[in-house]
Design an enzyme around this catalytic site. Sequence first.
Site, mmCIF file in Angstrom:
data_model
loop_
_atom_site.group_PDB
_atom_site.id
_atom_site.type_symbol
_atom_site.label_atom_id
_atom_site.label_comp_id
_atom_site.label_asym_id
_atom_site.label_seq_id
_atom_site.Cartn_x
_atom_site.Cartn_y
_atom_site.Cartn_z
ATOM 1 N N LYS A 22 -10.837 -17.528 -13.005
ATOM 2 C CA LYS A 22 -10.012 -17.510 -11.785
ATOM 3 C C LYS A 22 -10.888 -17.823 -10.569
ATOM 4 C CE LYS A 22 -9.073 -13.463 -9.721
ATOM 5 N NZ LYS A 22 -9.445 -13.429 -8.293
ATOM 6 N N ASN A 23 -12.066 -17.201 -10.509
ATOM 7 C CA ASN A 23 -12.882 -17.318 -9.291
ATOM 8 C C ASN A 23 -13.690 -18.601 -9.214
ATOM 9 O OD1 ASN A 23 -11.743 -14.947 -8.541
ATOM 10 N ND2 ASN A 23 -13.534 -13.672 -8.979
ATOM 11 N N CYS A 116 -6.946 -6.780 1.769
ATOM 12 C CA CYS A 116 -6.198 -6.638 0.515
ATOM 13 C C CYS A 116 -6.394 -5.205 0.035
ATOM 14 C CB CYS A 116 -6.686 -7.646 -0.512
ATOM 15 S SG CYS A 116 -8.318 -7.252 -1.093
ATOM 16 N N ARG A 121 -11.936 -7.161 3.974
ATOM 17 C CA ARG A 121 -12.232 -8.556 3.634
ATOM 18 C C ARG A 121 -12.384 -9.445 4.885
ATOM 19 N NH1 ARG A 121 -10.573 -9.059 -1.771
ATOM 20 N NH2 ARG A 121 -12.105 -10.746 -1.959
ATOM 21 N N ASP A 305 -16.595 -6.661 -9.838
ATOM 22 C CA ASP A 305 -15.321 -6.925 -10.531
ATOM 23 C C ASP A 305 -15.249 -6.289 -11.913
ATOM 24 O OD1 ASP A 305 -14.902 -10.318 -9.220
ATOM 25 O OD2 ASP A 305 -14.701 -8.334 -8.311
ATOM 26 N N ARG A 397 -2.369 -11.255 -11.587
ATOM 27 C CA ARG A 397 -3.105 -12.133 -10.670
ATOM 28 C C ARG A 397 -4.342 -12.719 -11.347
ATOM 29 N NH1 ARG A 397 -5.455 -9.316 -6.371
ATOM 30 N NH2 ARG A 397 -6.374 -11.376 -6.077
HETATM 31 C C1 EPZ Z 1 -15.330 -13.162 -4.318
HETATM 32 O O1 EPZ Z 1 -14.669 -12.586 -3.195
HETATM 33 C C2 EPZ Z 1 -14.411 -12.939 -5.508
HETATM 34 N N1 EPZ Z 1 -13.140 -13.620 -5.285
HETATM 35 C C3 EPZ Z 1 -14.163 -11.435 -5.696
HETATM 36 O O2 EPZ Z 1 -13.370 -11.271 -6.865
HETATM 37 C C4 EPZ Z 1 -15.514 -10.756 -5.926
HETATM 38 O O3 EPZ Z 1 -15.320 -9.367 -6.048
HETATM 39 C C5 EPZ Z 1 -16.446 -11.058 -4.741
HETATM 40 O O4 EPZ Z 1 -16.581 -12.491 -4.572
HETATM 41 C C6 EPZ Z 1 -17.835 -10.465 -4.951
HETATM 42 O O5 EPZ Z 1 -18.400 -10.972 -6.113
HETATM 43 C C7 EPZ Z 1 -13.077 -14.965 -5.476
HETATM 44 O O6 EPZ Z 1 -14.043 -15.613 -5.783
HETATM 45 C C8 EPZ Z 1 -11.729 -15.590 -5.291
HETATM 46 P P1 EPZ Z 1 -17.721 -11.829 -0.716
HETATM 47 P P2 EPZ Z 1 -15.252 -12.851 -1.694
HETATM 48 O O7 EPZ Z 1 -17.472 -12.734 0.417
HETATM 49 O O8 EPZ Z 1 -15.750 -14.229 -1.590
HETATM 50 C C9 EPZ Z 1 -18.133 -8.818 2.935
HETATM 51 C C10 EPZ Z 1 -11.624 -10.380 -8.190
HETATM 52 O O9 EPZ Z 1 -11.315 -9.234 -8.548
HETATM 53 N N2 EPZ Z 1 -17.895 -9.993 3.772
HETATM 54 O O10 EPZ Z 1 -18.951 -12.049 -1.562
HETATM 55 O O11 EPZ Z 1 -14.224 -12.395 -0.737
HETATM 56 C C11 EPZ Z 1 -16.881 -8.395 2.181
HETATM 57 O O12 EPZ Z 1 -16.066 -7.566 2.991
HETATM 58 C C12 EPZ Z 1 -12.072 -10.639 -6.753
HETATM 59 O O13 EPZ Z 1 -11.586 -11.401 -8.928
HETATM 60 C C13 EPZ Z 1 -18.022 -9.876 5.147
HETATM 61 O O14 EPZ Z 1 -18.313 -8.806 5.672
HETATM 62 O O15 EPZ Z 1 -16.469 -11.826 -1.694
HETATM 63 C C14 EPZ Z 1 -17.438 -7.656 0.996
HETATM 64 O O16 EPZ Z 1 -17.763 -6.338 1.385
HETATM 65 C C15 EPZ Z 1 -12.101 -9.369 -5.914
HETATM 66 N N3 EPZ Z 1 -17.794 -10.969 5.920
HETATM 67 C C16 EPZ Z 1 -18.731 -8.408 0.686
HETATM 68 O O17 EPZ Z 1 -19.055 -9.139 1.881
HETATM 69 C C17 EPZ Z 1 -17.453 -12.195 5.368
HETATM 70 O O18 EPZ Z 1 -17.269 -13.166 6.135
HETATM 71 C C18 EPZ Z 1 -18.618 -9.379 -0.492
HETATM 72 O O19 EPZ Z 1 -17.661 -10.324 -0.162
HETATM 73 C C19 EPZ Z 1 -17.326 -12.287 3.978
HETATM 74 C C20 EPZ Z 1 -17.562 -11.182 3.191
#
Ligand code: EPZ
Length: 416
Positions: A22-23, A116, A121, A305, A397
Amino acid sequence: MSKYIIEGGHPLFGTVDVQGAKNAVLPIFAACVLTKSDVVIRRVPDLADVVSMENILKNLGVKVKKEGNVRVLSAKDMDSDNIPNELAKELRSSVFLLGSVIGRMKSSQVAYPGGCDIGLRPIDIHIKGLRDLGVVIEERAGYLFCDGSNMRGGEVVLDYPSVGATENVMLAAVLTEGETVVRNAAREPEIVDLQNFLVSLGAWVKGAGTSEIHIRGVKELCGADYNVMPDRICLGTWLLAAASCGGEVALKGGRKAEIYSLLCKLDKSSCHIQEDNGIIIIRATGEPVCSERISTRPYPGFPTDLQAQYCAYASAARGTCVVTENIFENRFRHVPELIKMGADITVRDRVAVIKGAGFLSGAEVTARDLRGGAALVIAGLVARGTTVIDDIRHIDRGYEAMEKTLSNIGAKIERI
Ligand code: EPZ
């Protein structure tokens, strides 16, 4: 709302074809708007999130043809740069289109994807990265108005190795003149898959999988025929289900190298895992003992995850396990539901202490988010008696027909 009814206590035997990731498929779909040629994407999982992304692409004027788990995407006649709120709020991953739509149209209007179930996020790192490439971004009335007419390659240093922000900058840079370097980039395998896909379109991208990614802008991209990588989180979910329930399960298509951080946290006295030309086989006998310390971290650390699913495994095992969730601020929503099944878990801030008694009892529980729902399924499979899981739309999802996958290996699970 659909529910799962699970009769626990049955060991798992059989073979699972690991679905496409998915990701990986979500940013790859977003990348398709960067080319005017047709693109064939294979091993696309049948998921609610994929349908939501397809709807967003169609709204931009992209043609989407579905043939089983193959999609043919054509952005030749793309005629919009606008992602409205009603579509963006359906799918947080709409944020990937920020970079790809700007890359193609040199402008975009994207509604804030919003938070979410697992956290706020924010997208501040995405926005800073795009601004570093010269994108002028105005945040107004819940929308991001982006002007990419003066974009140029440059240095982007991410404050945190955000997966989405890394992907967004890659997508914005591939058609942007000049060289871009992304420092402190996320290293997840899905980013390598995105790089491989972009290169198959004719882009110049190197370094994905490391914390420094280089991109040289090209004038235009061509078409491609691409196989999405297997889903390492599904792989980990099935391994934890088998390790919890006992039995012998062969997982086709999974890559052991992508889940070493989980494998080293499974009880070696009760489960043996080997890889045989692309097939991972887990043999789980006896009762697992779990006295591990788990800390979720960016890749290659323990994946956030798989945190919920691991909590379910530890709750049904014997021993005390300490789980720290370092990535998302609200990712223990499965804990109260596991406690209804007899789990002994105390949570303080981002730390859960799990005292496994060696069994769980069936109960009526509710899925609160995608991976928490998968955790409740694992708990139901191993529990004594019957478990009813409500609101399983969360699970849809990210897992393709989970009840079919599990029934095929001996689980007693049905969707009502
Ligand atoms: C991706 O989300 C994945 N989703 C998530 O999978 C996964 O948990 C996550 O990476 C971490 O591995 C997809 O790829 C579609 P991040 P993403 O940006 O990109 C903070 C699942 O269950 N952050 O690495 O949103 C954020 O709040 C989903 O399949 C900021 O503060 O993850 C979080 O605490 C859930 N500012 C941390 O970084 C930003 O601009 C990690 O987020 C971006 C992120």
